[in-house]
Design a protein around this motif. Structure first.
Motif, PDB file in Angstrom:
ATOM      1  N   GLY A 295      15.497  27.706  71.331  1.00  0.00           N
ATOM      2  CA  GLY A 295      15.358  26.756  70.233  1.00  0.00           C
ATOM      3  C   GLY A 295      14.929  27.384  68.929  1.00  0.00           C
ATOM      4  N   PHE A 296      14.450  28.618  68.980  1.00  0.00           N
ATOM      5  CA  PHE A 296      14.014  29.313  67.769  1.00  0.00           C
ATOM      6  C   PHE A 296      15.035  30.385  67.366  1.00  0.00           C
ATOM      7  CE2 PHE A 296      10.084  27.299  68.921  1.00  0.00           C
ATOM      8  CZ  PHE A 296       9.371  27.153  67.739  1.00  0.00           C
ATOM      9  N   GLY A 297      15.008  31.517  68.052  1.00  0.00           N
ATOM     10  CA  GLY A 297      15.886  32.609  67.676  1.00  0.00           C
ATOM     11  C   GLY A 297      17.354  32.270  67.747  1.00  0.00           C
ATOM     12  N   ASP A 298      17.717  31.348  68.633  1.00  0.00           N
ATOM     13  CA  ASP A 298      19.140  31.011  68.760  1.00  0.00           C
ATOM     14  C   ASP A 298      19.643  30.135  67.623  1.00  0.00           C
ATOM     15  OD1 ASP A 298      18.195  28.438  69.518  1.00  0.00           O
ATOM     16  OD2 ASP A 298      18.252  28.984  71.645  1.00  0.00           O
ATOM     17  N   THR A 299      18.778  29.812  66.665  1.00  0.00           N
ATOM     18  CA  THR A 299      19.207  29.090  65.453  1.00  0.00           C
ATOM     19  C   THR A 299      19.350  30.023  64.250  1.00  0.00           C
ATOM     20  OG1 THR A 299      16.996  28.582  64.559  1.00  0.00           O
ATOM     21  CG2 THR A 299      17.870  27.088  66.261  1.00  0.00           C
ATOM     22  N   ILE A 300      19.030  31.301  64.435  1.00  0.00           N
ATOM     23  CA  ILE A 300      18.928  32.226  63.305  1.00  0.00           C
ATOM     24  C   ILE A 300      20.231  32.992  63.095  1.00  0.00           C
ATOM     25  CG2 ILE A 300      17.698  34.188  62.334  1.00  0.00           C
ATOM     26  CD1 ILE A 300      16.067  31.575  62.516  1.00  0.00           C
ATOM     27  N   ASP A 301      20.770  32.896  61.897  1.00  0.00           N
ATOM     28  CA  ASP A 301      21.984  33.612  61.513  1.00  0.00           C
ATOM     29  C   ASP A 301      21.604  34.589  60.402  1.00  0.00           C
ATOM     30  OD1 ASP A 301      24.432  34.338  60.172  1.00  0.00           O
ATOM     31  OD2 ASP A 301      25.419  32.652  61.164  1.00  0.00           O
ATOM     32  N   PHE A 302      21.337  35.833  60.777  1.00  0.00           N
ATOM     33  CA  PHE A 302      20.870  36.816  59.799  1.00  0.00           C
ATOM     34  C   PHE A 302      21.921  37.130  58.744  1.00  0.00           C
ATOM     35  CE2 PHE A 302      17.831  37.838  63.264  1.00  0.00           C
ATOM     36  CZ  PHE A 302      16.654  37.786  62.534  1.00  0.00           C
ATOM     37  N   THR A 303      23.177  37.085  59.112  1.00  0.00           N
ATOM     38  CA  THR A 303      24.234  37.366  58.141  1.00  0.00           C
ATOM     39  C   THR A 303      24.245  36.308  57.049  1.00  0.00           C
ATOM     40  OG1 THR A 303      25.595  38.535  59.748  1.00  0.00           O
ATOM     41  CG2 THR A 303      26.721  37.629  57.820  1.00  0.00           C
ATOM     42  N   GLN A 304      24.152  35.042  57.426  1.00  0.00           N
ATOM     43  CA  GLN A 304      24.111  33.973  56.425  1.00  0.00           C
ATOM     44  C   GLN A 304      22.835  34.040  55.597  1.00  0.00           C
ATOM     45  OE1 GLN A 304      25.258  29.992  57.294  1.00  0.00           O
ATOM     46  NE2 GLN A 304      26.770  30.572  58.831  1.00  0.00           N
ATOM     47  N   ILE A 305      21.723  34.359  56.228  1.00  0.00           N
ATOM     48  CA  ILE A 305      20.460  34.456  55.493  1.00  0.00           C
ATOM     49  C   ILE A 305      20.575  35.496  54.387  1.00  0.00           C
ATOM     50  CG2 ILE A 305      18.072  35.268  55.674  1.00  0.00           C
ATOM     51  CD1 ILE A 305      18.020  33.895  58.475  1.00  0.00           C
ATOM     52  N   LYS A 306      21.042  36.688  54.716  1.00  0.00           N
ATOM     53  CA  LYS A 306      21.137  37.749  53.705  1.00  0.00           C
ATOM     54  C   LYS A 306      22.178  37.413  52.644  1.00  0.00           C
ATOM     55  CE  LYS A 306      21.616  41.470  56.281  1.00  0.00           C
ATOM     56  NZ  LYS A 306      21.654  42.925  56.584  1.00  0.00           N
ATOM     57  N   ALA A 307      23.298  36.840  53.065  1.00  0.00           N
ATOM     58  CA  ALA A 307      24.332  36.481  52.091  1.00  0.00           C
ATOM     59  C   ALA A 307      23.793  35.490  51.077  1.00  0.00           C
ATOM     60  CB  ALA A 307      25.551  35.901  52.806  1.00  0.00           C
ATOM     61  N   HIS A 308      23.046  34.512  51.545  1.00  0.00           N
ATOM     62  CA  HIS A 308      22.522  33.493  50.629  1.00  0.00           C
ATOM     63  C   HIS A 308      21.642  34.111  49.550  1.00  0.00           C
ATOM     64  CE1 HIS A 308      20.842  29.834  49.035  1.00  0.00           C
ATOM     65  NE2 HIS A 308      19.660  30.411  49.152  1.00  0.00           N
ATOM     66  N   TYR A 309      20.616  34.803  49.969  1.00  0.00           N
ATOM     67  CA  TYR A 309      19.648  35.296  48.996  1.00  0.00           C
ATOM     68  C   TYR A 309      20.256  36.340  48.063  1.00  0.00           C
ATOM     69  CZ  TYR A 309      15.856  32.879  51.385  1.00  0.00           C
ATOM     70  OH  TYR A 309      15.031  31.914  51.913  1.00  0.00           O
ATOM     71  N   TYR A 310      20.961  37.305  48.619  1.00  0.00           N
ATOM     72  CA  TYR A 310      21.427  38.414  47.798  1.00  0.00           C
ATOM     73  C   TYR A 310      22.638  38.073  46.935  1.00  0.00           C
ATOM     74  CZ  TYR A 310      18.125  41.539  50.060  1.00  0.00           C
ATOM     75  OH  TYR A 310      16.968  42.152  50.489  1.00  0.00           O
ATOM     76  N   LEU A 311      23.416  37.063  47.346  1.00  0.00           N
ATOM     77  CA  LEU A 311      24.570  36.681  46.536  1.00  0.00           C
ATOM     78  C   LEU A 311      24.249  35.574  45.539  1.00  0.00           C
ATOM     79  CD1 LEU A 311      27.454  36.730  49.171  1.00  0.00           C
ATOM     80  CD2 LEU A 311      27.025  38.383  47.350  1.00  0.00           C
ATOM     81  N   VAL A 312      23.365  34.660  45.905  1.00  0.00           N
ATOM     82  CA  VAL A 312      23.077  33.517  45.031  1.00  0.00           C
ATOM     83  C   VAL A 312      22.104  33.881  43.918  1.00  0.00           C
ATOM     84  CG1 VAL A 312      22.015  31.217  44.943  1.00  0.00           C
ATOM     85  CG2 VAL A 312      23.631  31.783  46.766  1.00  0.00           C
ATOM     86  N   HIS A 313      21.103  34.684  44.224  1.00  0.00           N
ATOM     87  CA  HIS A 313      20.046  34.967  43.241  1.00  0.00           C
ATOM     88  C   HIS A 313      20.433  36.132  42.336  1.00  0.00           C
ATOM     89  CE1 HIS A 313      17.084  33.178  46.425  1.00  0.00           C
ATOM     90  NE2 HIS A 313      17.792  32.248  45.801  1.00  0.00           N
ATOM     91  N   ARG A 314      21.399  35.911  41.472  1.00  0.00           N
ATOM     92  CA  ARG A 314      21.904  36.994  40.636  1.00  0.00           C
ATOM     93  C   ARG A 314      20.915  37.419  39.547  1.00  0.00           C
ATOM     94  NH1 ARG A 314      27.239  38.327  41.220  1.00  0.00           N
ATOM     95  NH2 ARG A 314      27.826  37.883  43.379  1.00  0.00           N
TER      96      ARG A 314
END
Length: 370
Positions: A295-314
């Motif tokens: 219920g915890f780790g199986d909800t985590i998508d590290f690829t999406q997490i990194k894409a969000h922060y590094y691509l959105v926060h220009r």
């Protein structure tokens, strides 16, 4: 009008996780606007939500009713991640469907670009903004996730993320799975609420206060407060397995969603760099304990997490380069927290496997070797 993940901001030129079209490198101007605080100003989060509640008695006009509501989230967003975890732990998947936005966005709205044709298959819209406008035409505030949408009308009911999870825990009990844990036990609510207040101001929001600081002074103060609180939490958790009581509660979920993103984005991207999580032994073991709990780790998508922060926060990362690291294999190493006692689910049981449509792609998760 500017949009964001439930990381809203009230400084005039601040936009945190705001949204519309998927963010790409061909739209740097919009993303620059989406991630800057005016020079000399401190980051202040906007907490003006749609405060409508879905309750057993329907006092706000929206009664608990299985199949009526859709939880709209983005795996990248820590505030939405809370709702994903709670829904899964309580077994509300069949009672409340879930729509998934992509990890990147522009200035207008989170979008359903992960779905075929870019259309949410239940709501029939390409943008979460459409659901907000159906509730309040020309909605003037942030288009945020998580949001709960009334399927019959297609209108947002609420984006008040602190209450979304506690209402799942308290108002939806008739629809919890057999063996669902009590994540917000009545006898511990005062203590949970007290812990949550400190975790929110200093840690959940503290990393953003560092990352979006508009002056050296405001950054230094946010940095000091963040690591002071992390040291306090390390001390608390050195002798107890969970934050409150001897089982997982709402408090652990709220801390976990920040800790799991710490090394991947906050340490470097938000300049929270006194220590990595892996260099804070107690918190690292605590976070691994939760990550390895169904219920915890199986909800985590590290690829999406990194894409969000590094691509959105220009404004912070103008090149849009997403780092390859850190090494994620450590998340599956032994944590030895069981020696502190505690029963993760109390008298309940772990949730079963996630629904096939809600499984995080293997390539976006922790590499498994051997």
């Amino acid at each position: 009008m500017t949009k964001r993940c439930q990381a809203s901001v009230a400084v005039t030129t601040v936009v945190l996780m705001r949204s519309d079209r998927p963010t790409t490198v061909d739209n740097p101007a919009a993303e620059e606007h989406n991630s800057r605080v005016a020079d000399g100003q401190e980051f202040v989060r906007d907490t003006a939500f749609i405060e409508t509640r879905i309750t057993r008695d329907g006092r706000d006009g929206y009664p608990v009713e299985p199949g009526r509501y859709r939880l709209v989230v983005a795996r990248a967003c820590p505030w939405a991640n809370r709702a994903i975890i709670v829904r899964r732990l309580l077994g509300l998947e069949d009672a409340i469907s879930m729509g998934m936005c992509g990890p990147t966005h522009g200035v207008n709205s989170w979008t359903f670009d992960l779905d075929p044709g870019g259309i949410d298959p239940v709501l029939g819209v390409p943008r979460l903004k459409d659901a907000y406008d159906r509730r309040m035409p020309g909605y003037p505030k942030g288009i945020t996730v998580p949001a709960v949408v009334d399927i019959p009308t297609g209108a947002v009911v609420t984006n008040d993320y602190p209450h979304i999870t506690t209402d799942f825990e308290v108002e939806w009990t008739d629809h919890h799975r057999p063996g669902a844990p009590d994540l917000y036990p009545d006898r511990l609510r005062d203590e949970i609420d007290e812990i949550n207040r400190g975790v929110y101001t200093e840690v959940n929001n503290g990393v953003y206060r560092c990352g979006f600081a508009g002056s050296q002074q405001s950054y230094d103060e946010a940095y000091r407060r963040l690591f002071t609180k992390l040291d306090e939490l390390s001390e608390r958790l050195s002798t107890r397995r969970f934050l409150v009581g001897d089982t997982i509660t709402e408090a652990d979920i709220r801390l976990f969603t920040t800790l799991v993103r710490f090394d991947a984005v906050y340490h470097g991207h938000f300049k929270c760099n006194r220590s990595t999580l892996t260099e804070m032994p107690v918190l690292w073991a605590y976070a691994r304990d939760l990550f390895q709990t169904p219920g915890f780790g199986d909800t985590i998508d590290f690829t999406q997490i990194k894409a969000h922060y590094y691509l959105v926060h220009r404004g912070i990362n103008p090149t849009g380069i997403v780092p390859d690291g850190p090494d994620l294999t450590g998340w599956l190493t032994p944590h030895h927290r069981g020696r502190l006692g505690g029963r993760p689910f109390g008298d309940g049981t772990p949730p079963g496997p996630p629904k096939p449509t809600e499984v995080v792609p293997a390539q976006n998760w922790v590499p498994v070797h051997g």
